[in-house]
Design an enzyme around this catalytic site. Sequence first.
Site, short mmCIF file in Angstrom:
data_model
loop_
_atom_site.label_atom_id
_atom_site.label_comp_id
_atom_site.label_asym_id
_atom_site.label_seq_id
_atom_site.Cartn_x
_atom_site.Cartn_y
_atom_site.Cartn_z
N LYS A 3 12.81 3.39 -0.22
CA LYS A 3 11.90 2.25 -0.19
C LYS A 3 12.58 1.00 0.38
O LYS A 3 11.92 0.16 1.02
CB LYS A 3 11.34 1.99 -1.58
CG LYS A 3 10.42 3.11 -2.08
CD LYS A 3 9.24 3.37 -1.12
CE LYS A 3 8.27 4.39 -1.65
NZ LYS A 3 7.10 4.61 -0.76
N TYR A 21 14.78 7.50 -4.17
CA TYR A 21 13.55 6.73 -4.06
C TYR A 21 13.87 5.27 -3.75
O TYR A 21 13.27 4.66 -2.86
CB TYR A 21 12.76 6.83 -5.36
CG TYR A 21 11.40 6.16 -5.31
CD1 TYR A 21 10.34 6.76 -4.64
CD2 TYR A 21 11.19 4.93 -5.93
CE1 TYR A 21 9.09 6.14 -4.60
CE2 TYR A 21 9.95 4.31 -5.89
CZ TYR A 21 8.90 4.93 -5.22
OH TYR A 21 7.67 4.30 -5.18
N ASN A 59 0.97 5.36 3.62
CA ASN A 59 1.01 5.38 2.16
C ASN A 59 1.63 6.65 1.59
O ASN A 59 2.12 6.65 0.47
CB ASN A 59 -0.42 5.21 1.63
CG ASN A 59 -0.52 5.40 0.14
OD1 ASN A 59 0.02 4.61 -0.63
ND2 ASN A 59 -1.20 6.46 -0.27
N THR A 100 -2.70 4.32 -12.00
CA THR A 100 -3.19 5.47 -11.24
C THR A 100 -3.27 6.64 -12.22
O THR A 100 -2.86 6.52 -13.37
CB THR A 100 -2.21 5.83 -10.10
OG1 THR A 100 -0.99 6.31 -10.66
CG2 THR A 100 -1.93 4.62 -9.21
N ILE A 149 1.38 0.25 -11.17
CA ILE A 149 -0.05 0.23 -10.85
C ILE A 149 -0.74 1.36 -11.61
O ILE A 149 -0.22 2.47 -11.72
CB ILE A 149 -0.28 0.42 -9.34
CG1 ILE A 149 0.53 -0.62 -8.55
CG2 ILE A 149 -1.76 0.33 -9.01
CD1 ILE A 149 0.17 -2.06 -8.83
#
Length: 252
Positions: A164, A160, A93, A195, A193
């Site tokens: 990914k 990024y 992760n 967070t 998400i």
Amino acid sequence: MTMQFDFSGKVALITGGNSGIGRACALLFASAGAEVVITARRVEQGEAVVNDILSRGGKAHFISADMQQLDSIPGLIENIVQTAGRIDFAVNNAGMLGPVNTAFEDYSLASFNQVMTVNVKAVFVCMQVQLKHMAAQASGSIINVSSIAGLKAGRASCAYTASKHALVGLTRAAAKEYASQGVRVNAICPGLISTPMTVDAKYYNGKPVSQAIPVGRMGQVEEVAAAVGYLCADQSAFVTGVALPLDGGLTV
């Protein structure tokens, strides 16, 4: 979650397990009976997660680790396996976003190299050791945390996006190679998400979140952790090599 999964007697390793998705995964595995090993750079946060698990009667350990130090990763994971006796689940992760809103032509090579080191090279090195031990015991499940940026291009974040996408490729390559040895490798691709970094987000790609995401809201870390739990559970024994979007329909 404890009703859905039974990971008693199993050992789960979670890199970047000190907050957000990693923390949620650590709590899920521990609540389902697994012994959890968390690695992260931020010691105070990592130890807080471990203490949380211990206070609930679970088993957990924290080890400080910097995924930029590639040479230290094999020894780190070998030590974890020797101490815990085995490794059944690995959630890779740990990662970084790097510069955002930076034009392709202005993106520095130093920044590109740093993102690729943490998001791709470190995961590759982790997987080499994880796969070796899981193949030796003829069982195991690896979950690589990619992103919807691993399925479609992100805006003004070239490194990024590239990293990914590469992580999805690593997942598929390993899944095909190790399927016959009892080891499954999958990737999850979270969208927006909730967070600590995104909880106050009101817009996504210039649109209000409620309009940009088809289901009308951000995802929760517990929902991501539940998907990770499924991909490690016996119920998903026929699932390997997938890149699972967890994005409320963004990539539809």
